[in-house]
Write an enzyme that holds these catalytic residues in place. Sequence first.
Site, PDB file in Angstrom:
ATOM      1  N   ALA A  63       0.826  -1.200   0.000  1.00 37.64           N
ATOM      2  CA  ALA A  63       0.000   0.000   0.000  1.00 37.64           C
ATOM      3  C   ALA A  63       0.866   1.256   0.000  1.00 37.64           C
ATOM      4  O   ALA A  63       2.067   1.203   0.281  1.00 37.64           O
ATOM      5  CB  ALA A  63      -0.914  -0.002   1.226  1.00 37.64           C
ATOM      6  N   GLY A 104       0.305  -5.245   0.893  1.00 34.16           N
ATOM      7  CA  GLY A 104      -0.800  -5.284  -0.049  1.00 34.16           C
ATOM      8  C   GLY A 104      -0.431  -5.914  -1.370  1.00 34.16           C
ATOM      9  O   GLY A 104      -1.290  -6.458  -2.078  1.00 34.16           O
ATOM     10  N   GLU A 107      -0.855  -9.526  -0.706  1.00 34.43           N
ATOM     11  CA  GLU A 107      -2.294  -9.766  -0.585  1.00 34.43           C
ATOM     12  C   GLU A 107      -2.964  -9.784  -1.958  1.00 34.43           C
ATOM     13  O   GLU A 107      -3.901 -10.556  -2.197  1.00 34.43           O
ATOM     14  CB  GLU A 107      -2.930  -8.699   0.306  1.00 34.43           C
ATOM     15  CG  GLU A 107      -2.549  -8.861   1.780  1.00 34.43           C
ATOM     16  CD  GLU A 107      -3.154  -7.787   2.667  1.00 34.43           C
ATOM     17  OE1 GLU A 107      -3.958  -8.128   3.553  1.00 34.43           O
ATOM     18  OE2 GLU A 107      -2.819  -6.596   2.462  1.00 34.43           O
ATOM     19  N   GLU A 127       3.349  -5.584   7.741  1.00 40.39           N
ATOM     20  CA  GLU A 127       2.489  -4.544   8.306  1.00 40.39           C
ATOM     21  C   GLU A 127       2.678  -4.318   9.805  1.00 40.39           C
ATOM     22  O   GLU A 127       2.587  -3.176  10.284  1.00 40.39           O
ATOM     23  CB  GLU A 127       1.011  -4.865   8.024  1.00 40.39           C
ATOM     24  CG  GLU A 127       0.576  -4.594   6.595  1.00 40.39           C
ATOM     25  CD  GLU A 127       0.807  -5.771   5.671  1.00 40.39           C
ATOM     26  OE1 GLU A 127       0.259  -5.760   4.556  1.00 40.39           O
ATOM     27  OE2 GLU A 127       1.537  -6.713   6.071  1.00 40.39           O
TER      28      GLU A 127
END
Length: 703
Positions: A63, A104, A107, A127
Amino acid sequence: MTTLIDYRLDGEVALIGLARPPVNALGQPLREALAEAFELAIADSQVHAVVIYGQGRAFSAGADISEFGSPAAFAAPDLASLLSRLAASPKPLIAAIAGTALGGGLETALACGYRISSAQATLGLPETRIGLLPGAGGTQRLPRLIGAVAALEIILSGEPVSAAEALALGLIDRLVPDGEDLLAAATELARNLVAESAPAQRAWRYSDPARGLPTAFFDDYVAARARRWKGQLAPVLALEAVKAACAGSLEEGLASEQLLFKQVESSAQSAALRHQFFAQREALKVCGVDKNTARRPVNRVAVIGAGTMGGGIAMNFANAGIPVTLLELKGEALDRGLAHIRKQYDSSVKRGKLTPLQLEVRMSLITGTLEYADIAQVDLVIEAVFESLSIKQNVFRTLDEVCKTGAILATNTSTLDVDLIAAVTRRPHDVIGLHFFSPANVMKLLEVVRGRETSPQVLATTLDLARQIGKTAVVSGVCFGFIGNRMLEPYAREAHRLVLEGATPAQVDGVLTELGLAMGVLSMYDLAGIDVGYLVRESRREAIAHDASYFKLADELYAQGRHGQKTGRGFYRYEGRDRVEDYEVVACAEVLASELGITRRVISNEEIHDRCLFMLINEGVQLLDEGIAERSGDIDLVWINGYGFPAWRGGPMHYAEQLGLGRVLAGIERYREQLGEYGRMWFRPVPLLQRLVAAGQTRIQRL
């Protein structure tokens, strides 16, 4: 199609390339573009499979961290919703992973039905290191793919795994050897899946991640890590998210994950860890140095002094594959130093961190000598001798005579004036301070001390070298103690003084460890050696002679031979590894207080917190105002990486901002009045702090 996506067709396969350099961070614009490209591929009847890949050096590093804490983090399409849509693809969706797939990014790959990777890729969910948890399905899909135990290790350690490890875990389906075209291999896989009428999403290998886990698995997992996680929110909530994956359906787990993610994303701890993340990047921006500044080659290094510090410094370079010569004056000291290095490496082999072959390779890179002539051609020499200005100056006079033109001459001093050391040479522009922290082969911090005449070339070279040997480098100007140890003095002063006034060492240290510090300041002095602190004070008695009270207790402990852990007694008594309160120290403090006219009283934990922390913060603000530190974030990095300040508090400067600068100033002024002559002497709010509060500023910055 937006420039953020490279969309093209290769027959029946749609290729969706993420094109947001340098790392394809999944900010809102890229999420929107990816969603548009995906829907285009799904709507195209000619497309039967889709490959997502990353252009440049990463699949996706995750992210856009700058969005967290703002509405952009959840702006449509939010990552969790986008990945749920990808996971529902009616056509086979393949992630082609090169470089890194982190956070992310991983993910996104997990939402795909199939994953193929280059051999050199790394994958991970870091994270928790910035106070978050995987919030786009990572805590739900990963346990179903590789099992709860392996998933917890990846999620809670934050450590990336290699592509080979990922293949063994079942995280990826195929590894593409070096030299083969990853995108071509992914396209071939896509065509094979279509030809085989393979499902868009296969059944999970661990459809019930809880199966096989002991009944008390999660409770035992938390209990085993309670000390390490003390006070931290992210690992606890990340574990709760994985627990949810083991308790219900994927849909229920994803909903729970979202609630937990929003809770942790809005927390002060996450804000603090994100502050640290950006501070590390800002620290690399140094006035007068940029990518165009010339660098000097450093192919061989020498270290003067084979003691614990010198040996640890040498190991850093050997670990990075750089040959290093260790110089001592006496053969016994050199042999002892080399033996200690081998012992450290042996310990790493026993713990499985190194192979025996790696040990021998690293030892082969370290050679010993008793002759300065043997280091004449090195590119960098680091002096790590006794902390005495005259001794260090003598070493530098010799280096000036012996070392080749262009060699960088560095001192590992922790407190002394680098300019006075440089002044005894004919090349002060080549002199710099490189303050390693003990144990030097373990601690991440490297204070890079820029002397008055240090050249930009030398500074740029050493900063690059710091990254090469895995250090977090922070540049400091020249003053006593630089950033870290200069701030340590008022912080430690209050701890020592509070014991004289009525607190016990355990009470003082307890307040600090409860705040999250790795160790209380008095325990730290016992570990470092009370004799070391005494010798530092001896070197500057004139500067602190106007108030001799606060260090009287430490001086007395030194005189009694209580030098800390090394002698089994210091502020505490040591029984093996156990630290025990010693009321002889309290009795000694009572006697000294009486002699000094200090009235002993009950000390509250709040007073301990405020006096130690506010004086630490006050000194940090002064360093910023003087220009010794470039930014407040630099100060935070020093204290997090060198002194055990909790990263999830963001460092002392960030912590002050969270407390409120007005509260810090008011506390200093209050103790200035309450503590009489001592308060008037030491509790002096620095002008910059006063200006910041008067201006209504909430951030610590120069005005």
